[in-house]
Write a protein that holds these residues in place. Structure first.
Motif, mmCIF file in Angstrom:
data_model
loop_
_atom_site.group_PDB
_atom_site.id
_atom_site.type_symbol
_atom_site.label_atom_id
_atom_site.label_comp_id
_atom_site.label_asym_id
_atom_site.label_seq_id
_atom_site.Cartn_x
_atom_site.Cartn_y
_atom_site.Cartn_z
ATOM 1 N N GLU A 1 29.079 41.649 51.654
ATOM 2 C CA GLU A 1 30.157 41.172 50.799
ATOM 3 C C GLU A 1 29.951 41.683 49.383
ATOM 4 O OE1 GLU A 1 30.386 36.919 51.049
ATOM 5 O OE2 GLU A 1 31.503 36.986 52.931
ATOM 6 N N ARG A 2 31.058 41.785 48.655
ATOM 7 C CA ARG A 2 30.965 42.179 47.249
ATOM 8 C C ARG A 2 31.800 41.221 46.420
ATOM 9 N NH1 ARG A 2 34.027 47.538 45.503
ATOM 10 N NH2 ARG A 2 33.683 46.462 43.525
ATOM 11 N N GLU A 3 31.398 41.083 45.181
ATOM 12 C CA GLU A 3 32.095 40.180 44.275
ATOM 13 C C GLU A 3 33.216 40.937 43.578
ATOM 14 O OE1 GLU A 3 30.641 38.549 40.194
ATOM 15 O OE2 GLU A 3 29.963 37.103 41.722
ATOM 16 N N ILE A 4 34.411 40.360 43.578
ATOM 17 C CA ILE A 4 35.546 40.961 42.881
ATOM 18 C C ILE A 4 36.217 39.915 42.008
ATOM 19 C CG2 ILE A 4 35.966 42.619 44.750
ATOM 20 C CD1 ILE A 4 38.460 40.929 45.488
ATOM 21 N N THR A 5 36.961 40.395 41.035
ATOM 22 C CA THR A 5 37.700 39.504 40.140
ATOM 23 C C THR A 5 39.172 39.868 40.184
ATOM 24 O OG1 THR A 5 35.811 39.237 38.664
ATOM 25 C CG2 THR A 5 37.969 38.696 37.767
ATOM 26 N N LEU A 6 39.992 38.902 40.466
ATOM 27 C CA LEU A 6 41.444 39.064 40.485
ATOM 28 C C LEU A 6 42.054 38.079 39.497
ATOM 29 C CD1 LEU A 6 42.058 39.064 44.356
ATOM 30 C CD2 LEU A 6 41.814 41.073 42.886
ATOM 31 N N THR A 7 42.993 38.552 38.695
ATOM 32 C CA THR A 7 43.755 37.650 37.832
ATOM 33 C C THR A 7 45.100 37.434 38.502
ATOM 34 O OG1 THR A 7 42.643 38.465 35.839
ATOM 35 C CG2 THR A 7 44.719 37.272 35.542
ATOM 36 N N VAL A 8 45.274 36.265 39.082
ATOM 37 C CA VAL A 8 46.467 35.970 39.876
ATOM 38 C C VAL A 8 47.314 34.944 39.135
ATOM 39 C CG1 VAL A 8 47.355 35.210 42.106
ATOM 40 C CG2 VAL A 8 45.160 36.425 41.978
ATOM 41 N N ASN A 9 48.533 35.332 38.819
ATOM 42 C CA ASN A 9 49.464 34.460 38.095
ATOM 43 C C ASN A 9 48.853 33.935 36.798
ATOM 44 O OD1 ASN A 9 51.184 34.828 40.304
ATOM 45 N ND2 ASN A 9 50.382 33.018 41.334
ATOM 46 N N GLY A 10 48.089 34.808 36.136
ATOM 47 C CA GLY A 10 47.521 34.478 34.842
ATOM 48 C C GLY A 10 46.169 33.793 34.869
ATOM 49 N N THR A 11 45.666 33.453 36.052
ATOM 50 C CA THR A 11 44.378 32.772 36.171
ATOM 51 C C THR A 11 43.361 33.706 36.817
ATOM 52 O OG1 THR A 11 45.453 30.620 36.399
ATOM 53 C CG2 THR A 11 43.168 30.782 37.131
ATOM 54 N N GLU A 12 42.206 33.831 36.199
ATOM 55 C CA GLU A 12 41.168 34.720 36.715
ATOM 56 C C GLU A 12 40.368 34.031 37.816
ATOM 57 O OE1 GLU A 12 37.176 36.279 34.749
ATOM 58 O OE2 GLU A 12 38.923 37.355 33.912
ATOM 59 N N HIS A 13 40.166 34.751 38.919
ATOM 60 C CA HIS A 13 39.403 34.238 40.052
ATOM 61 C C HIS A 13 38.326 35.248 40.414
ATOM 62 C CE1 HIS A 13 42.502 31.138 41.007
ATOM 63 N NE2 HIS A 13 43.355 32.074 40.601
#
Length: 235
Positions: free
Chosen positions: A4-16
């Motif tokens: 697994e790898r760690e990713i960052t998504l900003t979805v609808n203005g919120t970072e996950h």
């Protein structure tokens, strides 16, 4: 051991920040890891468009992209529509689909809304042919598309009316609130109009409109040039 790898998504203005397998599709990360199930899965082959979301402002089929490929991206899903600057309780596109009966079973609707949003961001006043082309990658087995086209036309008109009523404060084509949107002609900034929003009727010489002509209105400039030539011929 699962890779697994760690990713960052900003979805609808919120970072996950989430951990995903390299093979995990973006649509599954959105629905299962982030619990945003408004994005639908229809075909898993990219044909139906039910999984359409906006990635950095562009419509993409999220069943055709690995989640890891979207690392660092800004994602907009249907859940984020009501929080956009141009929304008033609900987004004009959502209002259009309600008022013009642009949905029946509703399964294709989130993808249609995303495709419509991308279209209106780029072309605020599209004609029917442009709308049909923009939604050609989204399938609907219920409506026959007629009312979907009307729904997007409704939204375009509503966005224009709101922008006029707010003195241009509604964000269009990605412009920040209070900034003039880019002109669809050649990328010039749209000229700022004088006069109050309550009095400006849209004519250049009436109801509080600007004293000068729109510098990007080619027809008006040609008409003015012709009038000047006519006056010169009579002197």
């Amino acid at each position: 051991m699962t890779d697994e790898r760690e990713i960052t998504l900003t979805v609808n203005g919120t970072e996950h920040t989430i951990e995903v397998e390299p093979r995990r599709l973006l649509v599954h990360a959105i629905r299962e890891d982030l619990d945003m199930t408004g994005t639908h899965i229809g075909c898993d082959t990219g044909n139906c468009g039910a999984c359409t979301v906006l990635k950095d402002g562009e419509p993409i089929k999220s069943c055709l992209m690995f989640a890891a490929q979207a690392d660092g991206a800004e994602i907009l899903t249907v859940e984020g529509m009501e929080d956009l600057p141009e929304a008033d309780d609900i987004h004009p596109l959502q209002e259009g689909f309600r008022e013009e009966h642009g949905l029946q079973c509703g399964y294709c609707t989130p993808g249609m809304l995303m495709a419509g949003k991308a279209l209106l961001d780029e072309h605020p006043d599209p004609d029917e042919e442009t709308i049909r082309d923009a939604i050609s990658g989204n399938l609907c087995r219920c409506t026959g598309y007629q009312n979907i086209v009307r729904s997007i036309e409704y939204a375009a008109e509503e966005l224009e009316n709101r922008a006029a009523a707010d003195g241009g404060a509604v964000a269009v084509d990605g412009a920040a609130e209070g900034e003039p949107p880019a002109s669809p002609e050649g990328g010039h900034a749209a000229p700022e109009f004088g006069g109050g929003a309550d009095t400006f009727c849209g004519r250049e010489d009436c109801c509080g409109g600007p004293d000068g002509a729109d510098p990007f209105d080619r027809d008006a400039l040609l008409d003015d040039a012709g009038d000047a030539d006519d006056r010169g011929d009579t002197t």
